[in-house]
Design an enzyme around this catalytic site. Structure first.
Site, PDB file in Angstrom:
ATOM      1  N   ASP A  11     -39.115 -58.143   8.279  1.00 20.93           N
ATOM      2  CA  ASP A  11     -38.175 -56.915   8.862  1.00 20.93           C
ATOM      3  C   ASP A  11     -37.062 -55.858   7.995  1.00 20.93           C
ATOM      4  OD1 ASP A  11     -36.941 -54.835  10.820  1.00 20.93           O
ATOM      5  OD2 ASP A  11     -36.670 -55.699  12.456  1.00 20.93           O
ATOM      6  N   ASP A 105     -39.861 -49.643   7.859  1.00 25.41           N
ATOM      7  CA  ASP A 105     -38.913 -50.635   7.554  1.00 25.41           C
ATOM      8  C   ASP A 105     -39.522 -51.927   7.399  1.00 25.41           C
ATOM      9  OD1 ASP A 105     -38.698 -50.320   9.717  1.00 25.41           O
ATOM     10  OD2 ASP A 105     -36.573 -50.653  10.710  1.00 25.41           O
ATOM     11  N   GLU A 106     -40.668 -52.302   7.971  1.00 23.94           N
ATOM     12  CA  GLU A 106     -41.573 -52.892   8.621  1.00 23.94           C
ATOM     13  C   GLU A 106     -42.876 -53.065   8.558  1.00 23.94           C
ATOM     14  OE1 GLU A 106     -41.348 -54.772  13.056  1.00 23.94           O
ATOM     15  OE2 GLU A 106     -41.018 -52.107  13.109  1.00 23.94           O
TER      16      GLU A 106
END
Length: 358
Positions: A11, A105-106
């Site tokens: 993350d 983003d993850e």
């Protein structure tokens, strides 16, 4: 005996805001909100300096400004975030092809069998974080465990720029103490409902029989029953399927008349048709979303027998749905159109919704 999986959840820390602080050193150490403005819009991401004041993503910008008067609003640069995200995923794929992005983003990585021939998922997570830091000058947090839920739970334990591991046999100790709102899949409304039932931590949730949870929460009750025990049998699936294609717009000034609304819907329907054509997709269900000035949100949908054939058809049904909202108290701050019930499976490439503002 079934082999335990080795799952990493990566993350990126305050991703959008961190990219902006990286690219503009004058923003480092300052409270930054990406998206919105001091007057209107919605926060897409907040730096950790802003989060210290209670600013969060999806928060109305006006509320964020009240919480943090020194908040600096930055216009999103999604093309930059997408480029950085692509670089990060390139790093992931050097370790495994079993990469499941959740957003820009993850992502989950299954490294049980990996390209490096490494036995330790912990070492791999450390290497990946170091690569991200050295190549992109950004930080990421990682969680390592034997299933997806526990890996994601672990990645939140030592944020930002942290690494946490939940080994087999440790899940009960971690989950029993975990606040209910920290459980992945338990949203704000559900957490509030659970607290009213006396469920404050994982140990409280674990005391509830499955039958009672399904009675109170429907099908989600099965999920809550399992995660309270750290049970999650989902596989890491590289290709996520997009179930709808849509577009929405948040407006700087409220729309006050039917004519204004129809003009904006005309623009949205045109952009929506372009997206459908680009994806090579058709669909039968149109959904109109309206958010009012007081943030009340209502949706209306209509399903046709056949796929929508052109923008004109989309606009006709959008106007029909609009009539259902009535003409009183417009003051509309957001309009959205989406097509679902698609004719084909589409790999989801744009994992994060853009927040548009005029």
């Amino acid at each position: 005996m079934e082999t335990l999986r080795k799952i990493i959840h990566i993350d990126m820390d305050a991703f959008y805001a961190s990219v902006e602080q990286r690219d503009n050193p004058s923003l480092k150490g300052k409270p930054v909100a990406v998206g919105g403005s001091a007057l209107r819009g919605v926060v897409a991401a907040a730096s950790y300096e802003a989060r210290a004041f209670g600013v969060r993503s999806a928060m109305p910008s006006s509320l964020a400004k009240r919480k943090c008067p020194e908040l600096i609003f930055i216009k999103p640069r999604f093309e930059v975030y997408q480029k950085v995200s692509k670089h990060v995923r390139t790093i992931f794929h050097e370790y495994t092809d079993l990469v499941e992005p959740l957003s820009l983003d993850e992502a989950y990585l299954d490294v049980t069998e990996n390209k490096k021939g490494l036995k330790s998922a912990i070492n791999m997570a450390m290497q990946i974080r170091q690569r991200i830091k050295s190549e992109l000058n950004l930080t990421a947090s990682a969680g390592v465990s034997f299933n997806k839920f526990l890996a994601k739970t672990a990645s939140d334990l030592n944020k930002p720029d942290g690494l946490a591991v939940i080994l087999p046999g440790e899940e009960e100790k971690v989950l029993d103490q975990l606040a209910i709102e920290k459980f992945y899949g338990v949203g704000r409304v559900t957490a509030e409902k659970m607290r009213k039932l006396g469920i404050y931590r994982g140990r409280d949730l674990k005391m509830w029989p499955k039958s009672d949870l399904t009675h109170m929460f429907g099908k989600a009750g099965n999920y809550y029953f399992n995660i309270a025990r750290g049970v999650d049998n989902r596989l890491v699936t590289p290709n996520r399927v997009r179930k709808s294609i849509g577009i929405e717009n948040t407006f700087f000034d409220d729309l006050l008349t039917m004519e204004e609304v129809k003009n904006k819907l005309e623009q949205l329907s045109s952009k929506l048709w372009e997206r459908l054509q680009k994806a090579g997709a058709h669909g039968k269900t149109l959904t109109l979303k309206i958010k009012y000035h007081d943030f009340e949100q209502i949706t209306r949908s209509k399903t046709q027998l056949n796929n929508f054939q052109d923008q004109r058809e989309i606009m006709e049904i959008a106007n029909e749905l609009l009539i259902e909202f009535g003409e009183e108290d417009f003051k509309i701050r957001l309009l959205g159109l989406s097509i679902s019930n698609l004719n084909k499976e589409i790999e989801q490439k744009d994992y994060q919704l853009s927040i548009w503002e005029e």
